[in-house]
Design a protein around this motif. Structure first.
Motif, PDB file in Angstrom:
ATOM      1  N   TRP A  74       0.879  -1.179   0.000  1.00 39.51           N
ATOM      2  CA  TRP A  74       0.000   0.000   0.000  1.00 39.51           C
ATOM      3  C   TRP A  74       0.912   1.223   0.000  1.00 39.51           C
ATOM      4  O   TRP A  74       1.084   1.908   0.990  1.00 39.51           O
ATOM      5  CB  TRP A  74      -0.900  -0.018   1.229  1.00 39.51           C
ATOM      6  N   THR A  89     -16.496  -8.317  -4.629  1.00 37.29           N
ATOM      7  CA  THR A  89     -15.094  -7.984  -4.348  1.00 37.29           C
ATOM      8  C   THR A  89     -14.212  -9.234  -4.397  1.00 37.29           C
ATOM      9  O   THR A  89     -13.000  -9.136  -4.220  1.00 37.29           O
ATOM     10  CB  THR A  89     -14.949  -7.341  -2.960  1.00 37.29           C
ATOM     11  N   LEU A 127     -12.208  -9.366   1.997  1.00 37.54           N
ATOM     12  CA  LEU A 127     -13.021  -8.909   0.871  1.00 37.54           C
ATOM     13  C   LEU A 127     -12.683  -9.675  -0.409  1.00 37.54           C
ATOM     14  O   LEU A 127     -13.556  -9.973  -1.223  1.00 37.54           O
ATOM     15  CB  LEU A 127     -12.793  -7.413   0.638  1.00 37.54           C
ATOM     16  N   ILE A 173      -4.845  -7.292   5.470  1.00 38.89           N
ATOM     17  CA  ILE A 173      -5.881  -6.291   5.170  1.00 38.89           C
ATOM     18  C   ILE A 173      -6.447  -6.532   3.773  1.00 38.89           C
ATOM     19  O   ILE A 173      -5.702  -6.725   2.813  1.00 38.89           O
ATOM     20  CB  ILE A 173      -5.301  -4.862   5.289  1.00 38.89           C
ATOM     21  N   GLU A 174      -7.752  -6.532   3.664  1.00 39.13           N
ATOM     22  CA  GLU A 174      -8.539  -6.729   2.431  1.00 39.13           C
ATOM     23  C   GLU A 174      -8.636  -8.187   1.998  1.00 39.13           C
ATOM     24  O   GLU A 174      -9.380  -8.510   1.067  1.00 39.13           O
ATOM     25  CB  GLU A 174      -8.006  -5.895   1.245  1.00 39.13           C
ATOM     26  N   ASP A 175      -7.898  -9.096   2.646  1.00 37.35           N
ATOM     27  CA  ASP A 175      -7.992 -10.509   2.269  1.00 37.35           C
ATOM     28  C   ASP A 175      -9.427 -11.019   2.404  1.00 37.35           C
ATOM     29  O   ASP A 175      -9.888 -11.828   1.590  1.00 37.35           O
ATOM     30  CB  ASP A 175      -7.067 -11.369   3.132  1.00 37.35           C
ATOM     31  N   LYS A 191     -13.451  -0.793  -3.806  1.00 37.77           N
ATOM     32  CA  LYS A 191     -13.413  -1.232  -2.407  1.00 37.77           C
ATOM     33  C   LYS A 191     -12.076  -1.858  -2.031  1.00 37.77           C
ATOM     34  O   LYS A 191     -11.814  -2.099  -0.852  1.00 37.77           O
ATOM     35  CB  LYS A 191     -14.554  -2.239  -2.151  1.00 37.77           C
ATOM     36  N   LEU A 192     -11.232  -2.128  -3.031  1.00 39.05           N
ATOM     37  CA  LEU A 192      -9.969  -2.816  -2.779  1.00 39.05           C
ATOM     38  C   LEU A 192      -8.736  -1.960  -3.019  1.00 39.05           C
ATOM     39  O   LEU A 192      -7.797  -1.974  -2.215  1.00 39.05           O
ATOM     40  CB  LEU A 192      -9.889  -4.072  -3.662  1.00 39.05           C
ATOM     41  N   HIS A 242      -0.241  -4.197   5.299  1.00 39.22           N
ATOM     42  CA  HIS A 242      -1.322  -4.903   4.608  1.00 39.22           C
ATOM     43  C   HIS A 242      -1.066  -6.406   4.542  1.00 39.22           C
ATOM     44  O   HIS A 242      -2.018  -7.198   4.567  1.00 39.22           O
ATOM     45  CB  HIS A 242      -1.524  -4.323   3.201  1.00 39.22           C
TER      46      HIS A 242
END
Length: 469
Positions: free
Chosen positions: A209, A347, A289, A285-287, A384-385, A280
């Motif tokens: 990120w 997502t 989604l 993080i975001e995994d 969203k990602l 991340h």
């Protein structure tokens, strides 16, 4: 700005990550932190006759070098500008009888440049090329075998005269290229056309990120060459994705964020030989989604079953796409999307990849209304990602905007094109070819939107007539 301006970045000890660059002053969103021409760069073998070996633009009717009959150029200006880089290569190709692979050509160009410049190309280059990381000792057995084969072929090709190097040193150069080579795209940023080495860029560490992005810009730059003070040459620009305070480390992402943290870590370990411990990855993080089930809350077994089906389908889709069987691609996409319905979230990575394929092929077949629907769903998932100023997101929104525009959905098309333009102004800047193209689209869709609001019937008639042509 003059290439090589390093007032905004400084070298520092980044601890376990080794060397790094940090902001020497506060930086604003979209600001160019530094711009750097390639130390050495080559066109891919497969595109040697389609891409200029000087400016790396994709062009028709290129002119071939009369001596080696391998290098191709836009015109005499490009050929003259590239002669210093090409003259040793030209002789070596003539001597060998044919051009070797791009890796060998790049290694030779790097060494010829180092000999000419004694390692440092200019005061703005922070480190000599042979001080870059190489990780030869960490290579897998198959990669090491390939490196040794490349070194052997290199020795046949090398024609610098009395200046020879040991096998270990040549291996070191190949290792540097493998770890630090940067893929060059054409002038529209749509196709990978070559590979180059940018020493200052190599000092920017990875974060999944990041606070910066790197873009290739084919425009004019001010050179230190007195005979050719203004040239066209591939150069990278490091740009800030948001405000960066003085002293903060500058980072870019070496891999696409749209992968699970474990998959990103695996890719980074295999290619760059380090363990990513960014926030991340560490916190995954975001995994959630990217692997999410639909809002209807299907069972874990059902999600697993459809995920396995999706993975197998994507392999078939990619194969059919490469073979050019677009009807089969669509058939597979429809089957997969039907299975994913009410099971995988929008997502979910597998759904996003199928939506991307479906939208791309439908656009190619000029089924713009269907393509627009899939593109819209894909972009909503991306939002969203991805980081809000991610270049990949900007490009996806741009394609979705164009698809809606072609589908006659002018309001949505114009809105998406404006959104993409805002992102690409940050990631690419106002002078990049693709941003200029987008500016033209934004102006055109704005005019069409006014016409649409004034008289929908007249707009529809105009649009139908345009599509027939």
């Amino acid at each position: 700005m003059t290439v090589g301006n390093m007032e905004r970045a400084e070298l520092f000890d980044a601890g376990s990550k080794g060397r790094g660059l940090r902001a020497a002053k506060e930086l604003n969103t979209g600001e160019v932190i530094f711009s750097e021409p390639s130390f050495a760069a080559v066109v891919f073998d497969s595109l040697a006759t389609q891409v200029c070996h000087s400016c790396f633009r994709h062009q028709a009717n290129l002119h071939r070098c009369a001596q080696c009959k391998f290098a191709h150029y836009c015109d005499r200006t490009c050929q003259t500008a590239c002669w210093n880089e090409h003259k040793q290569e030209c002789g070596a190709i003539k001597k060998l009888g044919s051009a070797p692979s791009e890796n060998i050509r790049l290694a030779a160009r790097v060494l010829w440049r180092m000999h000419k410049d004694t390692g440092i190309a200019s005061d703005s280059q922070l480190i000599s090329v042979d001080q870059l990381q190489e990780h030869v000792a960490d290579l897998a057995a198959e990669d090491f075998k390939q490196l040794r084969a490349d070194v052997h072929k290199f020795l046949q090709y090398w024609s610098y005269g009395t200046r020879q190097h040991s096998v270990d040193y040549i291996s070191h150069i190949f290792g540097i290229i493998k770890c630090n080579g940067f893929t060059l795209s054409d002038q529209r940023g749509l196709q990978a056309v070559g590979v180059g080495l940018f020493p200052n860029l190599c000092l920017v560490n990875h974060d999944c990120w990041p606070n910066c992005t790197v873009i290739l810009n084919h425009g004019k730059y001010v050179s230190e060459n007195l005979h050719h003070p203004v040239l066209f040459c591939p150069r990278i620009e490091l740009r800030a994705l948001g405000k960066i305070p003085e002293g903060e480390e500058l980072t870019v992402s070496y891999v696409d964020f749209l992968n699970l943290s474990a998959d990103r870590q695996k890719k980074l370990k295999e290619r760059f030989h380090f363990d990513c411990t960014c926030e991340h990855c560490s916190k995954h993080i975001e995994d959630d989604l990217m692997t999410a089930g639909a809002d209807s809350k299907p069972s874990a077994d059902k999600v697993k079953e459809v995920t396995v089906f999706s993975k197998e389908s994507l392999e078939k889709i990619e194969k059919s796409r490469i073979e050019g069987d677009y009807n089969e691609v669509l058939k597979l996409c429809y089957e997969c999307l039907q299975k994913q319905e009410n099971v995988l979230a929008d997502t979910n990575l597998y759904k996003l990849r199928v939506l991307s394929f479906a939208s791309e092929v439908l656009s190619y077949q000029r089924s713009f209304a269907k393509a627009a629907d899939y593109a819209h769903r894909m972009v909503e998932g991306y939002r969203k990602l991805y980081h809000p100023n991610n270049a990949q997101l900007g490009m996806a929104i741009m394609r979705a905007g164009v698809t809606h525009w072609h589908a006659g959905q002018i309001e949505e098309g114009h809105s998406l094109i404006c959104q993409a333009y805002r992102i690409l102004m940050v990631t690419h800047g106002p002078n990049h070819a693709i941003t200029k193209d987008l500016e033209g689209m934004r102006t055109q869709t704005e005019l069409e939107l006014k016409m649409f609001k004034q008289n929908k019937a007249a707009y529809q008639t105009m649009r139908d007539a345009a599509l027939k042509h």
